[in-house]
Design an enzyme around this catalytic site. Structure first.
Site, mmCIF file in Angstrom:
data_model
loop_
_atom_site.group_PDB
_atom_site.id
_atom_site.type_symbol
_atom_site.label_atom_id
_atom_site.label_comp_id
_atom_site.label_asym_id
_atom_site.label_seq_id
_atom_site.Cartn_x
_atom_site.Cartn_y
_atom_site.Cartn_z
ATOM 1 N N LYS A 51 0.835 -1.203 0.000
ATOM 2 C CA LYS A 51 0.000 0.000 0.000
ATOM 3 C C LYS A 51 0.869 1.253 0.000
ATOM 4 O O LYS A 51 0.587 2.220 -0.723
ATOM 5 C CB LYS A 51 -0.959 -0.013 1.203
ATOM 6 N N GLN A 95 -5.226 -1.664 9.263
ATOM 7 C CA GLN A 95 -5.078 -3.016 8.700
ATOM 8 C C GLN A 95 -5.690 -4.050 9.644
ATOM 9 O O GLN A 95 -5.398 -4.064 10.844
ATOM 10 C CB GLN A 95 -3.589 -3.308 8.452
ATOM 11 N N ASP A 118 -11.536 2.358 3.295
ATOM 12 C CA ASP A 118 -11.872 0.927 3.211
ATOM 13 C C ASP A 118 -13.372 0.737 2.935
ATOM 14 O O ASP A 118 -13.787 -0.344 2.546
ATOM 15 C CB ASP A 118 -11.571 0.241 4.559
HETATM 16 N N1 GUN Z 1 -7.288 -7.091 5.865
HETATM 17 C C1 GUN Z 1 -7.572 -7.866 4.797
HETATM 18 N N2 GUN Z 1 -8.147 -7.140 3.831
HETATM 19 C C2 GUN Z 1 -8.227 -5.881 4.275
HETATM 20 C C3 GUN Z 1 -8.731 -4.669 3.719
HETATM 21 O O1 GUN Z 1 -9.227 -4.595 2.602
HETATM 22 N N3 GUN Z 1 -8.617 -3.575 4.515
HETATM 23 C C4 GUN Z 1 -8.093 -3.620 5.763
HETATM 24 N N4 GUN Z 1 -8.061 -2.501 6.470
HETATM 25 N N5 GUN Z 1 -7.632 -4.727 6.319
HETATM 26 C C5 GUN Z 1 -7.701 -5.846 5.568
#
Ligand code: GUN
Length: 283
Positions: A51, A95, A118
């Site tokens: 990211k 996350q 998200d």
């Molecule tokens: N963990 C697995 N997929 C995601 C996601 O799309 N966003 C976040 N914040 N955590 C995750």
């Protein structure tokens, strides 16, 4: 069979975002993303690194908050509060999964919905249900882009979603419905899942079980999108779909890795750009 190249599609999306970012910068606006990671889950660390790298590629400002596993809920909440009012930060991502002693719902609910890139906040989830939204959840939105990249019409098609998580399965079904597919969701309590998956013109799998979807479960000529990220018996990265056997039966299929994964990150960049525009009153 044609392979859907998630890397290539995501690259095109990120290039478009980079151009739009340059236009924003000319107006004195730099999109900013804050990523919070708590503890040392190795998979999460890889995702967060990817990211950050994508932010760099797009020309965004990004900050990573790597917090120790012992972080308290109060400390995490305080960081979210601080980022909610930080003008340099347009998007906040925490996350998941969090260490067991932390409550992910509390964190999600605390993020200002306009910075919730998200799209996990109940306000954004509700907006998606109605079809009047600012952000789409990254993985389902990325899957829709991959399906669109095939040029195959979704309207009127039968779509089957395997898995019913809040992050993928449920919103995935909603986006396919918005695209006028006839949608069925199946899950661990579904009886004879193969009977249902064999009806799918579009099959999206998000079940977290290595190679569980075998060729006999797939309709001839189907589009197969594999959201799974698992390890096989040799510790090698693989999806939910038994790729080697399924690939000759379908019209299009995504590989793992190099399919949905890169698209999820590209959609996060898109949401961060959207957040920066909204927060700065740019159309
Ligand atoms: N963990 C697995 N997929 C995601 C996601 O799309 N966003 C976040 N914040 N955590 C995750």
């Amino acid at each position: 069979m044609q392979l859907i190249d998630g890397k290539a599609v995501s690259k095109a999306v990120k290039e478009k975002i980079k151009t739009e970012c340059e236009e924003l910068k000319a107006k004195g606006i730099t999109p900013g993303l804050a990523v919070i990671i708590v503890g040392d889950d190795p998979a999460s660390q890889v995702y967060v690194r990817n990211k950050e790298r994508a932010c760099e590629e797009c020309g965004f400002y990004s900050v990573k908050y790597a917090l120790p596993a012992e972080t308290t809920q109060e400390e995490l909440n305080a960081l979210v509060d601080e980022l909610n009012t930080d003008d340099k930060i347009n998007g906040i991502l925490c996350q998941l999964p969090l260490p067991k002693h932390l409550n992910d719902k509390e964190v999600i609910n605390r993020i200002n919905p306009i910075k919730d890139v998200d799209a996990f906040h109940p306000i954004n989830v509700g907006a998606i249900m109605i079809g009047d939204y600012n952000f789409l959840p990254c993985t389902p939105a990325g899957v829709m882009e991959l399906i669109r990249s095939t040029g195959v019409e979704v309207a009127g098609k039968k779509a089957v979603v395997m898995g019913r998580s809040n992050i993928v399965g449920k919103p995935m079904a909603m986006l396919l419905l918005h695209a006028d597919a006839t949608v069925e969701i199946i899950h661990t309590k579904t009886k004879d899942d193969g009977e249902v998956t064999r009806t799918a013109d579009i099959l999206v799998t998000s079940i977290g079980k290595a190679k569980r979807v075998t060729a006999d479960m797939v309709k001839e000529g189907a589009i197969v999108i594999d959201v799974g990220m698992n390890r096989d018996e040799n510790g090698k990265l693989c999806g939910d779909v038994d790729f080697e056997n399924v690939k000759d039966k379908c019209s299009y299929i995504t590989p793992v890795p190099g399919g949905v994964g890169p698209m999820t990150i590209a959609m996060l960049m898109k949401n961060t750009l959207t957040a920066a525009k909204i927060q700065n009153g740019v159309k």
